[in-house]
Design a protein around this motif. Structure first.
Motif, PDB file in Angstrom:
ATOM      1  N   MET A   1     -32.504 -78.191 -10.644  1.00 34.24           N
ATOM      2  CA  MET A   1     -32.149 -77.569  -9.381  1.00 34.24           C
ATOM      3  C   MET A   1     -30.736 -77.929  -8.953  1.00 34.24           C
ATOM      4  SD  MET A   1     -34.611 -75.638  -8.371  1.00 34.24           S
ATOM      5  CE  MET A   1     -34.287 -75.443  -6.627  1.00 34.24           C
ATOM      6  N   ALA A   2     -30.354 -79.211  -9.154  1.00 37.58           N
ATOM      7  CA  ALA A   2     -29.008 -79.655  -8.775  1.00 37.58           C
ATOM      8  C   ALA A   2     -27.959 -78.945  -9.612  1.00 37.58           C
ATOM      9  CB  ALA A   2     -28.902 -81.166  -8.935  1.00 37.58           C
ATOM     10  N   GLU A   3     -28.252 -78.767 -10.908  1.00 38.59           N
ATOM     11  CA  GLU A   3     -27.309 -78.078 -11.790  1.00 38.59           C
ATOM     12  C   GLU A   3     -27.110 -76.632 -11.342  1.00 38.59           C
ATOM     13  OE1 GLU A   3     -26.896 -76.914 -16.539  1.00 38.59           O
ATOM     14  OE2 GLU A   3     -28.404 -78.348 -15.866  1.00 38.59           O
ATOM     15  N   ARG A   4     -28.218 -75.967 -10.955  1.00 34.60           N
ATOM     16  CA  ARG A   4     -28.125 -74.587 -10.480  1.00 34.60           C
ATOM     17  C   ARG A   4     -27.303 -74.509  -9.196  1.00 34.60           C
ATOM     18  NH1 ARG A   4     -33.597 -71.646  -8.818  1.00 34.60           N
ATOM     19  NH2 ARG A   4     -34.132 -72.193 -10.972  1.00 34.60           N
ATOM     20  N   ALA A   5     -27.539 -75.458  -8.274  1.00 33.54           N
ATOM     21  CA  ALA A   5     -26.798 -75.464  -7.014  1.00 33.54           C
ATOM     22  C   ALA A   5     -25.319 -75.688  -7.242  1.00 33.54           C
ATOM     23  CB  ALA A   5     -27.376 -76.542  -6.086  1.00 33.54           C
ATOM     24  N   ASN A   6     -24.979 -76.587  -8.152  1.00 34.33           N
ATOM     25  CA  ASN A   6     -23.566 -76.847  -8.442  1.00 34.33           C
ATOM     26  C   ASN A   6     -22.888 -75.619  -9.033  1.00 34.33           C
ATOM     27  OD1 ASN A   6     -23.794 -79.483  -7.547  1.00 34.33           O
ATOM     28  ND2 ASN A   6     -24.249 -80.306  -9.571  1.00 34.33           N
ATOM     29  N   ALA A   7     -23.585 -74.923  -9.932  1.00 31.30           N
ATOM     30  CA  ALA A   7     -23.025 -73.709 -10.525  1.00 31.30           C
ATOM     31  C   ALA A   7     -22.836 -72.636  -9.468  1.00 31.30           C
ATOM     32  CB  ALA A   7     -23.936 -73.203 -11.641  1.00 31.30           C
ATOM     33  N   PHE A   8     -23.818 -72.501  -8.571  1.00 27.94           N
ATOM     34  CA  PHE A   8     -23.718 -71.502  -7.506  1.00 27.94           C
ATOM     35  C   PHE A   8     -22.534 -71.804  -6.591  1.00 27.94           C
ATOM     36  CE2 PHE A   8     -24.795 -70.247  -3.123  1.00 27.94           C
ATOM     37  CZ  PHE A   8     -24.859 -68.871  -3.297  1.00 27.94           C
ATOM     38  N   ASP A   9     -22.365 -73.069  -6.210  1.00 25.97           N
ATOM     39  CA  ASP A   9     -21.251 -73.449  -5.344  1.00 25.97           C
ATOM     40  C   ASP A   9     -19.911 -73.142  -6.009  1.00 25.97           C
ATOM     41  OD1 ASP A   9     -22.995 -74.321  -3.413  1.00 25.97           O
ATOM     42  OD2 ASP A   9     -22.894 -76.431  -4.006  1.00 25.97           O
ATOM     43  N   ARG A  10     -19.816 -73.401  -7.303  1.00 28.04           N
ATOM     44  CA  ARG A  10     -18.566 -73.135  -8.021  1.00 28.04           C
ATOM     45  C   ARG A  10     -18.247 -71.642  -8.033  1.00 28.04           C
ATOM     46  NH1 ARG A  10     -18.123 -71.333 -12.898  1.00 28.04           N
ATOM     47  NH2 ARG A  10     -20.272 -71.932 -13.464  1.00 28.04           N
ATOM     48  N   VAL A  11     -19.261 -70.835  -8.350  1.00 29.78           N
ATOM     49  CA  VAL A  11     -19.047 -69.388  -8.401  1.00 29.78           C
ATOM     50  C   VAL A  11     -18.731 -68.841  -7.015  1.00 29.78           C
ATOM     51  CG1 VAL A  11     -20.162 -67.181  -8.895  1.00 29.78           C
ATOM     52  CG2 VAL A  11     -20.495 -69.112 -10.448  1.00 29.78           C
ATOM     53  N   LEU A  12     -19.397 -69.374  -6.012  1.00 27.60           N
ATOM     54  CA  LEU A  12     -19.179 -68.907  -4.645  1.00 27.60           C
ATOM     55  C   LEU A  12     -17.737 -69.153  -4.202  1.00 27.60           C
ATOM     56  CD1 LEU A  12     -20.782 -67.589  -2.350  1.00 27.60           C
ATOM     57  CD2 LEU A  12     -21.247 -69.879  -1.454  1.00 27.60           C
ATOM     58  N   ARG A  13     -17.192 -70.289  -4.563  1.00 22.59           N
ATOM     59  CA  ARG A  13     -15.783 -70.576  -4.217  1.00 22.59           C
ATOM     60  C   ARG A  13     -14.852 -69.586  -4.899  1.00 22.59           C
ATOM     61  NH1 ARG A  13     -17.595 -75.966  -4.937  1.00 22.59           N
ATOM     62  NH2 ARG A  13     -16.731 -75.981  -7.051  1.00 22.59           N
ATOM     63  N   GLN A  14     -15.141 -69.263  -6.161  1.00 23.31           N
ATOM     64  CA  GLN A  14     -14.302 -68.316  -6.893  1.00 23.31           C
ATOM     65  C   GLN A  14     -14.409 -66.907  -6.312  1.00 23.31           C
ATOM     66  OE1 GLN A  14     -15.700 -68.658 -10.927  1.00 23.31           O
ATOM     67  NE2 GLN A  14     -14.476 -70.479 -11.375  1.00 23.31           N
ATOM     68  N   ALA A  15     -15.580 -66.578  -5.747  1.00 25.43           N
ATOM     69  CA  ALA A  15     -15.810 -65.226  -5.240  1.00 25.43           C
ATOM     70  C   ALA A  15     -15.336 -65.022  -3.806  1.00 25.43           C
ATOM     71  CB  ALA A  15     -17.297 -64.899  -5.329  1.00 25.43           C
ATOM     72  N   GLY A  16     -14.876 -66.082  -3.165  1.00 28.26           N
ATOM     73  CA  GLY A  16     -14.348 -65.908  -1.811  1.00 28.26           C
ATOM     74  C   GLY A  16     -15.091 -66.656  -0.736  1.00 28.26           C
ATOM     75  N   GLY A  17     -16.098 -67.465  -1.115  1.00 34.16           N
ATOM     76  CA  GLY A  17     -16.785 -68.298  -0.150  1.00 34.16           C
ATOM     77  C   GLY A  17     -18.036 -67.673   0.437  1.00 34.16           C
ATOM     78  N   PRO A  18     -18.669 -68.375   1.393  1.00 29.94           N
ATOM     79  CA  PRO A  18     -19.947 -67.933   1.976  1.00 29.94           C
ATOM     80  C   PRO A  18     -19.897 -66.540   2.601  1.00 29.94           C
ATOM     81  CG  PRO A  18     -19.478 -70.209   2.577  1.00 29.94           C
ATOM     82  CD  PRO A  18     -18.238 -69.686   1.917  1.00 29.94           C
ATOM     83  N   GLU A  19     -18.737 -66.132   3.113  1.00 35.05           N
ATOM     84  CA  GLU A  19     -18.631 -64.814   3.740  1.00 35.05           C
ATOM     85  C   GLU A  19     -18.970 -63.713   2.737  1.00 35.05           C
ATOM     86  OE1 GLU A  19     -17.864 -61.836   6.581  1.00 35.05           O
ATOM     87  OE2 GLU A  19     -18.182 -63.998   6.794  1.00 35.05           O
ATOM     88  N   THR A  20     -18.479 -63.864   1.509  1.00 36.86           N
ATOM     89  CA  THR A  20     -18.772 -62.877   0.468  1.00 36.86           C
ATOM     90  C   THR A  20     -20.270 -62.819   0.179  1.00 36.86           C
ATOM     91  OG1 THR A  20     -16.612 -63.238  -0.563  1.00 36.86           O
ATOM     92  CG2 THR A  20     -18.314 -62.212  -1.920  1.00 36.86           C
ATOM     93  N   PHE A  21     -20.876 -63.994   0.080  1.00 36.43           N
ATOM     94  CA  PHE A  21     -22.320 -64.041  -0.184  1.00 36.43           C
ATOM     95  C   PHE A  21     -23.112 -63.395   0.949  1.00 36.43           C
ATOM     96  CE2 PHE A  21     -26.464 -66.118   0.210  1.00 36.43           C
ATOM     97  CZ  PHE A  21     -26.996 -65.862  -1.043  1.00 36.43           C
TER      98      PHE A  21
END
Length: 288
Positions: A1-21
């Motif tokens: 679960m921690a690995e999935r969360a870390n990957a999601f956080d990394r991708v989210l930063r690249q995609a423009g942050g929580p607003e994009t999500f």
């Protein structure tokens, strides 16, 4: 679960942050999201060469051919169907189901299902789609029980361990939907029928050692279990958050080959606590 969360956080930063999500996950209407994702996939596919597609085909476990030879699977399918009573209608299900079919009905993580960009998902269990069909029929005519079966090739995203574990495999599923008529009559009648069909199907595939093992999840179902041709299995660890009342496993050819039990899916789909549903399935690849 921690690995999935870390990957999601990394991708989210690249995609423009929580607003994009937030826009993609909630604020953008479903049809508009589909339009956006279709264009994204078209753009990405245009960048792929034939060599890229071949490379992906060579290492993607979801698209590789079945490990069990076709003729063995076909013989097992025919054998299983020979045990199906005429009163149970055999359906040909679509290879996809509405988005949320597996996670909204049962406690299934959506990441264990292959979601599509058209608000649908690849079939992971035929009992879920059969439950939807049964609910429609029960709503149209609540006086008649619905008894359905299907053979379906399904895909599951989680990784399984063991020699007989595959990313995609064929399931033979049976479901019975109806109304509570009191005295656990529905449960007693149809649990016996499902076990008879499944064990007969295993024997038809050459499993002379076919056996059902039953686990009681609610003490009221002790009398149901007592009437079944099955071995008690009180220590079963799995299925307790998935099934209600009573569940069972089917064994044959020296391995576990099937599973089933009562669920509340049609009661929730139709908003009627009197609705009853029994589901069960056999793994054809393991029986072939």
């Amino acid at each position: 679960m921690a690995e999935r969360a870390n990957a999601f956080d990394r991708v989210l930063r690249q995609a423009g942050g929580p607003e994009t999500f937030d826009v993609l996950a909630g604020r953008l209407p479903g049809a508009d999201l589909t339009t956006l994702l279709l264009e994204v996939m078209r753009h990405r596919s245009r960048a792929l060469s034939p060599a890229d597609v071949l490379r992906r085909y060579g290492h993607d476990r979801f698209v590789a051919p079945a490990q069990v030879p076709f003729r063995r699977l076909r013989r097992a399918e025919d054998a299983v169907l020979s045990a199906l009573p005429d009163e149970i209608e055999l359906l040909t299900l679509a290879p996809v189901a509405p988005l949320g079919t597996h996670s909204a009905l049962g406690p299934v993580d959506q990441n264990n299902v292959i979601s599509t960009i058209r608000n649908s998902e690849v079939a992971a269990d035929p009992t879920n789609a059969l439950a939807l069909e049964a609910a429609l029929r029960r709503r149209a005519d609540p006086t008649r029980p619905v008894r359905l079966a299907a053979l379906q090739r399904v895909v599951r995203a989680q990784r399984f361990e063991g020699a007989a574990s595959y990313a995609h495999f064929t399931l033979f599923a049976v479901i019975t939907a109806g109304r509570d008529t009191g005295d656990l009559a529905f449960e007693r009648t149809h649990a016996a029928e499902h076990l008879a069909v499944l064990t007969a199907a295993v024997r038809a595939c050459g499993g002379a050692d076919a056996e059902a093992r039953v686990t009681v999840l609610d003490e009221r179902f002790e009398r149901v279990a007592a009437e079944l041709d099955a071995t008690p299995d009180p220590d079963r660890p799995g299925g307790r958050g998935y099934y209600t009342g009573l569940c069972f496993k089917i064994y044959g050819k020296g391995a576990e080959v099937g599973d089933g039990g009562f669920v509340d899916w049609t009661a929730r789909l139709l908003g009627n606590r009197k609705e009853r549903l029994l589901i069960s399935a056999l793994g054809i690849d393991r029986l072939s």
